[in-house]
Scaffold this active site. Structure first.
Site, PDB file in Angstrom:
ATOM      1  CB  CYS A 159     -31.706  32.948  24.660  1.00 43.25           C
ATOM      2  SG  CYS A 159     -30.558  33.716  23.629  1.00 43.25           S
ATOM      3  CB  CYS A 347     -29.250  37.384  18.577  1.00 46.31           C
ATOM      4  SG  CYS A 347     -29.157  35.754  18.583  1.00 46.31           S
TER       5      CYS A 347
END
Length: 438
Positions: A159, A347
């Protein structure tokens, strides 16, 4: 009557508890366990570190919001679990369960690199509320004595969005304060190229990220292996040394120790294997959702340096929705095909005066074709506004005791997205044969 325990009250755990309560009659008991008293919207922690928003604004008191939903809340740390006898231990208390959902989020592997901080090292992190406050305090001191800034991640991290967000927000803030010329910024990443994000093949994300870094005069060191961190200096594998006055490095994640301690329950890093139903292949009373789920990239996506597959908040919610549906199905409350999460990942990265939204649908490409249904990366000032709006929407859901309300599902459908989908079953491939470990 069944007792369902959810361990973890983050972006995966709390919505899962809400969805279970929504689906199950109140004859079934639901217990939520968390070692912290407050839910925190983790994606906003970079803003906390830069004092752009107060921590309390992105938190919700768990006990007060779950009480009205008839969900029992136990604050404490799970220290042991017995998958055979179906009990777990919280402090000196033993809790029996019929089903347990492990949604603890990540444990930070801060011992992966000597000197990795912030607890016992020299770098900052924005992976939990405590670390974000430490990063905020260190940033205030840094502004009094500015110098080289290093941002990035160590091998094994996943991430990568928060690292890019931190570097570009720092650039924006320093320019506003007239300090940018005193602060050379270096971005260090184990990714094979900037914008890889741990999954690759993300439309033109590489071009967008690389161009933005060039415009902001941020040096990027790709495929970088950090081997040691000393006070004010980071060492790379080839011996190159980077001086810093402030460094924010994302650590690797691993599963919690109570999972790692049970033979056969997880992989070496503590991540839980799952069937498409997100049920454990060896212990059918155990489900999992979020960062603790074992996801491995297909062979063509493997990188020279290890990078974890990102598990975004939307993915964690989707896993929780599938888990709640499948438990309700197991209990005979609903008559429907088992569900699996679609694993579409969104995201939103805010850079102050602009931002980038990334969409990978699904996050893992088809292992045969190497393709996704969609891969999108778009840049604009509107991304920052969208992230603020989503933060407030999600926190409102958590305060109201909602998981994924009908209007959110409707909105996702307008975008061509869904959180879950039925597991394909036919007379030639019954449900049992389709439930092979991922």
């Amino acid at each position: 009557m069944a007792h369902i325990v959810v361990i973890g009250a983050g972006i995966g755990g709390l919505p899962t508890a809400y969805e279970l309560r929504h689906l199950l009659p109140h004859v079934h008991r639901i217990t939520l366990i968390c070692d912290k008293p407050k839910f925190t919207f983790i994606p906003s922690l970079p803003w906390v570190a830069f004092n752009l928003t107060p921590l309390q604004r992105i938190q919700v008191d768990i006990a007060s919001v779950v009480k009205s939903r008839q969900i029992e809340f136990v604050q404490g740390k799970v220290t042991g679990i017995d998958p055979q006898a179906q009990w777990l231990r919280v402090g000196d208390r033993t809790i029996n369960y019929d089903y347990v959902v492990i949604a603890t989020g990540a444990e930070l592997a801060l011992d992966a690199i000597p000197g990795l901080g912030p607890d016992r090292g020299y770098t900052q992190s924005v992976c939990n509320p405590h670390h974000a406050l430490m990063a905020k305090e260190a940033w205030a001191k840094f502004l009094e004595n500015p110098g080289p800034l290093v941002v990035g991640a160590v091998p094994g991290a996943s991430c990568m969005g928060p690292a890019y967000e931190f570097a570009l927000l720092a650039d924006w803030i320093l320019r506003r304060q007239g300090l940018r010329e005193q602060v050379p910024i270096t971005f260090v990443t184990p990714e094979p190229y900037a914008g890889h994000l741990g999954i690759g093949g993300m439309a033109d994300s590489a071009e967008l990220v690389t161009e933005l870094m060039r415009q902001r005069q941020i040096e990027v060191i790709e495929n970088a292996e950090i081997t040691a961190i000393h006070p004010h200096q980071i060492t790379l594998a080839e011996g190159h040394r980077l001086p810093f006055h402030y460094a924010m490095l994302l650590p690797p994640f691993r599963g919690p120790s109570f999972v790692r301690d049970v033979p056969g329950l997880s992989d070496q890093k503590g991540f839980l294997p799952v069937l498409p139903t997100y049920q454990h292949p060896s212990f059918p009373s155990i489900y999992s959702a979020g960062v603790v789920v074992q996801l491995s990239p297909p062979e063509p996506e493997k990188t020279p340096l290890p990078i974890g597959v990102p598990k975004t908040g939307q993915m964690a919610e989707a896993m929780g929705m599938a888990v709640a549906h499948n438990i309700a199905r197991e209990l005979g409350v609903i008559q429907a095909a088992p569900m699996t999460p679609t694993l579409a990942a969104i995201c939103m990265a805010d850079f102050g005066d602009t931002g980038i939204v990334f969409l990978a649908d699904p996050v893992l490409p088809n292992p045969k074709t190497g393709q996704r249904r969609r891969a999108i990366a778009k840049r604009g000032r509107w991304v920052s506004w969208l992230k603020i709006a989503f933060e407030r929407f999600f926190l409102t859901k958590m305060r109201w005791g909602l998981s994924v309300p009908w209007f959110e599902r409707w909105g996702l459908r307008l975008l061509g997205l869904s959180l879950v989908e039925p597991i394909p079953v036919s007379k030639d491939y019954p449900i049992e044969s389709s439930l092979q470990p991922r």
